[in-house]
Design a protein around this motif. Structure first.
Motif, mmCIF file in Angstrom:
data_model
loop_
_atom_site.group_PDB
_atom_site.id
_atom_site.type_symbol
_atom_site.label_atom_id
_atom_site.label_comp_id
_atom_site.label_asym_id
_atom_site.label_seq_id
_atom_site.Cartn_x
_atom_site.Cartn_y
_atom_site.Cartn_z
ATOM 1 N N TYR A 76 24.250 4.167 -24.658
ATOM 2 C CA TYR A 76 23.415 5.260 -24.139
ATOM 3 C C TYR A 76 23.443 6.508 -25.031
ATOM 4 O O TYR A 76 24.418 6.758 -25.726
ATOM 5 N N SER A 77 22.403 7.301 -24.915
ATOM 6 C CA SER A 77 22.364 8.575 -25.638
ATOM 7 C C SER A 77 23.291 9.598 -24.974
ATOM 8 O O SER A 77 24.031 10.321 -25.641
ATOM 9 N N PHE A 78 23.230 9.634 -23.626
ATOM 10 C CA PHE A 78 24.069 10.548 -22.844
ATOM 11 C C PHE A 78 24.431 9.867 -21.535
ATOM 12 O O PHE A 78 23.674 9.022 -21.039
ATOM 13 N N LEU A 79 25.581 10.265 -20.971
ATOM 14 C CA LEU A 79 25.984 9.778 -19.657
ATOM 15 C C LEU A 79 26.230 10.985 -18.751
ATOM 16 O O LEU A 79 26.631 12.055 -19.232
ATOM 17 N N ILE A 80 25.979 10.798 -17.458
ATOM 18 C CA ILE A 80 26.133 11.896 -16.503
ATOM 19 C C ILE A 80 27.227 11.541 -15.513
ATOM 20 O O ILE A 80 27.200 10.450 -14.921
ATOM 21 N N GLY A 81 28.179 12.447 -15.339
ATOM 22 C CA GLY A 81 29.246 12.241 -14.358
ATOM 23 C C GLY A 81 28.926 12.925 -13.044
ATOM 24 O O GLY A 81 28.115 13.854 -12.989
ATOM 25 N N GLU A 82 29.571 12.468 -11.995
ATOM 26 C CA GLU A 82 29.443 13.128 -10.688
ATOM 27 C C GLU A 82 30.189 14.464 -10.684
ATOM 28 O O GLU A 82 30.248 15.138 -9.666
ATOM 29 N N ASP A 83 30.776 14.805 -11.823
ATOM 30 C CA ASP A 83 31.373 16.135 -11.993
ATOM 31 C C ASP A 83 30.310 17.133 -12.479
ATOM 32 O O ASP A 83 30.614 18.299 -12.698
ATOM 33 N N GLY A 84 29.088 16.638 -12.674
ATOM 34 C CA GLY A 84 28.008 17.531 -13.112
ATOM 35 C C GLY A 84 28.003 17.791 -14.604
ATOM 36 O O GLY A 84 27.267 18.651 -15.084
ATOM 37 N N LYS A 85 28.817 17.033 -15.352
ATOM 38 C CA LYS A 85 28.841 17.214 -16.809
ATOM 39 C C LYS A 85 28.110 16.075 -17.518
ATOM 40 O O LYS A 85 27.994 14.972 -16.985
ATOM 41 N N VAL A 86 27.674 16.401 -18.731
ATOM 42 C CA VAL A 86 26.976 15.438 -19.574
ATOM 43 C C VAL A 86 27.959 14.965 -20.648
ATOM 44 O O VAL A 86 28.595 15.789 -21.305
#
Ligand SMILES: [Zn+2]
Length: 183
Positions: A86-96
């Motif tokens: 992936y180019s970017f991943l998103i956490g449930e912590d609100g960070k990229v």
């Protein structure tokens, strides 16, 4: 006065302002391995693809970093890819979490890897939606990409399932992104 502000901008401050509403955890911050090889995307890209990892969700930078390292190991060692797909991943912590980033061709959406970037929410979103802070992070990231001229101003947003046979990014997240701009 305007000229002075502009000069200061060029000198120090304003380069990062396009993304001041996004917290991007860099590869070195999450402990990435070096890619086996890289190739450059031709920018700006036309597509933004939304995925889910269909794996563990995470709610802190340390747990999300661990999940991202696991995905990178899986993609490189089991799938045999050059790097995390992936180019970017998103956490449930609100960070990229930075994967291949804005500039490199990824391995995520068969047939479209060289014309788009992929943003993947960590977790399984078939029955639940990502937290609002995670959804906001993805939207802010896309807008940041447009401001950085990495993503076309007339970009097309799609879910992974729109481009191939997969349930990704999960029914609930898919219904959500269909309400977003550029879908
Ligand atoms: Zn996918």
């Amino acid at each position: 006065m305007f000229k002075i502000i502009l000069a200061i901008c060029f000198a120090v401050a304003c380069k990062g302002d396009e993304c001041s509403d996004v917290t991007i955890v860099s590869r070195s911050d999450w402990g990435a391995r070096a890619p086996k090889s890289t190739s450059q995307l031709s920018l700006p890209v036309k597509y933004v693809f939304i995925h889910h990892t269909d794996g563990r969700a995470c709610t802190s930078q340390s747990s999300c970093s661990s999940v991202v390292r696991g995905i990178q190991n899986y993609h490189m060692d089991d799938r045999g890819w050059d790097d995390i797909g992936y180019s970017f991943l998103i956490g449930e912590d609100g960070k990229v979490y930075e994967g291949r980033g804005w500039d490199r061709v990824g391995a995520h959406t068969r047939g479209y890897n060289d014309v788009g970037i992929a943003i993947s929410f960590m977790g399984n979103f078939s029955n639940i939606k990502p937290k609002q802070i995670a959804l906001d992070a993805a939207k802010n990231l896309i807008n940041c990409g447009v401001r950085l001229r990495k993503v076309s101003t007339t970009y097309i947003l799609r879910g992974h399932r729109d481009m191939g046979t997969t349930t990704c990014p999960g029914d609930t997240l898919y219904a959500e992104i269909k309400t977003w701009p550029h879908y």
